[in-house]
Enzyme design. Structure first.
Site, PDB file in Angstrom:
ATOM      1  N   HIS A  69       0.842  -1.205   0.000  1.00  0.00           N
ATOM      2  CA  HIS A  69       0.000   0.000   0.000  1.00  0.00           C
ATOM      3  C   HIS A  69       0.878   1.256   0.000  1.00  0.00           C
ATOM      4  CE1 HIS A  69      -3.782   2.159   1.305  1.00  0.00           C
ATOM      5  NE2 HIS A  69      -2.850   3.047   1.620  1.00  0.00           N
ATOM      6  N   GLU A  70       1.862   1.287   0.879  1.00  0.00           N
ATOM      7  CA  GLU A  70       2.707   2.485   0.990  1.00  0.00           C
ATOM      8  C   GLU A  70       3.644   2.630  -0.212  1.00  0.00           C
ATOM      9  OE1 GLU A  70       1.593   4.532   2.987  1.00  0.00           O
ATOM     10  OE2 GLU A  70       0.443   3.173   4.277  1.00  0.00           O
TER      11      GLU A  70
ATOM     12  N   HIS B 152       1.921   4.504  -2.903  1.00  0.00           N
ATOM     13  CA  HIS B 152       2.037   5.958  -2.692  1.00  0.00           C
ATOM     14  C   HIS B 152       3.423   6.454  -3.131  1.00  0.00           C
ATOM     15  CE1 HIS B 152      -1.771   6.036  -0.770  1.00  0.00           C
ATOM     16  NE2 HIS B 152      -1.381   5.540   0.400  1.00  0.00           N
TER      17      HIS B 152
END
EC number: 3.4.24.-
Length: 191
Positions: free
Chosen positions: A70-71, A74
């Site tokens: 998920h990170e 980003h």
């Protein structure tokens, strides 16, 4: 190596894509393990290009892999686009939609474990809800403002599957996506 999730096929693809985009990741420099407040599992600190992993809130290796993925989405968005993380909530909303969609956050198994499941448009509903929750966790704005931002960007950002090329619904799909990513340039170099 596995503890940080670097052997996970989602993570391997994202690390390759970051390197291919000119943003190679160094695990000592770009990852930080910290104790965090609340029930946040991780975050991406764009001001220092660092992923924060909340060691007190990550409960197992599968959870760690999802948080890292998920990170990294980003971080990938930060690398490839000029994301205005701090003043443009639509930019944040787009990256949160992409992260919820592509990281496995909304996989059928995860949703069943959360006792959330439905048939029609369930994946989209989960992505929308998790993006809104993520925005509210990092911005002091109303739920209505977060929902509006997600609604405004949802269609285009939900359909942006880079660097996966598809929604990787499980590790097998992530492995296929990684293979396809590695072979992308071969086709064009033979023309």
């Amino acid at each position: 190596m596995e503890q940080l999730g670097l052997a996970d096929p989602y993570v391997k693809l994202l690390l390759d894509a970051m390197k291919h985009s000119g943003c190679a990741v160094n695990k000592e420099r770009h990852f930080s393990c910290e104790d965090c407040n609340g029930n946040v599992s991780g975050g991406f600190d764009a001001s220092v290009s660092q992923i924060v992993l909340c060691q007190n809130n990550i409960c197992n290796q599968a959870h760690m892999n999802r948080v890292v993925t998920h990170e990294l989405i980003h971080a990938f968005d930060h690398c490839r686009a000029h994301v205005d993380w701090f003043t443009n909530v639509r930019h944040l909303a787009c990256s949160e939609v992409r992260a919820a969609n592509l990281s496995g956050d909304c996989s059928l198994l995860n949703e069943i474990l959360r006792l959330h499941f439905g048939l029609k448009q369930h994946h989209q509903t989960c992505v929308r809800d998790r993006a809104i929750r993520s925005i509210l966790a990092v911005r002091n704005i109303s739920k209505e403002v977060a929902q509006k931002a997600v609604d405004e960007v949802f269609e285009s950002c939900f359909n942006d599957h880079e660097p996966f090329g598809r929604i990787p619904h499980n590790k097998t799909y992530a492995r296929y996506a990684h293979r396809d990513f590695q072979n992308r340039d071969r086709y064009y170099s033979n023309i």
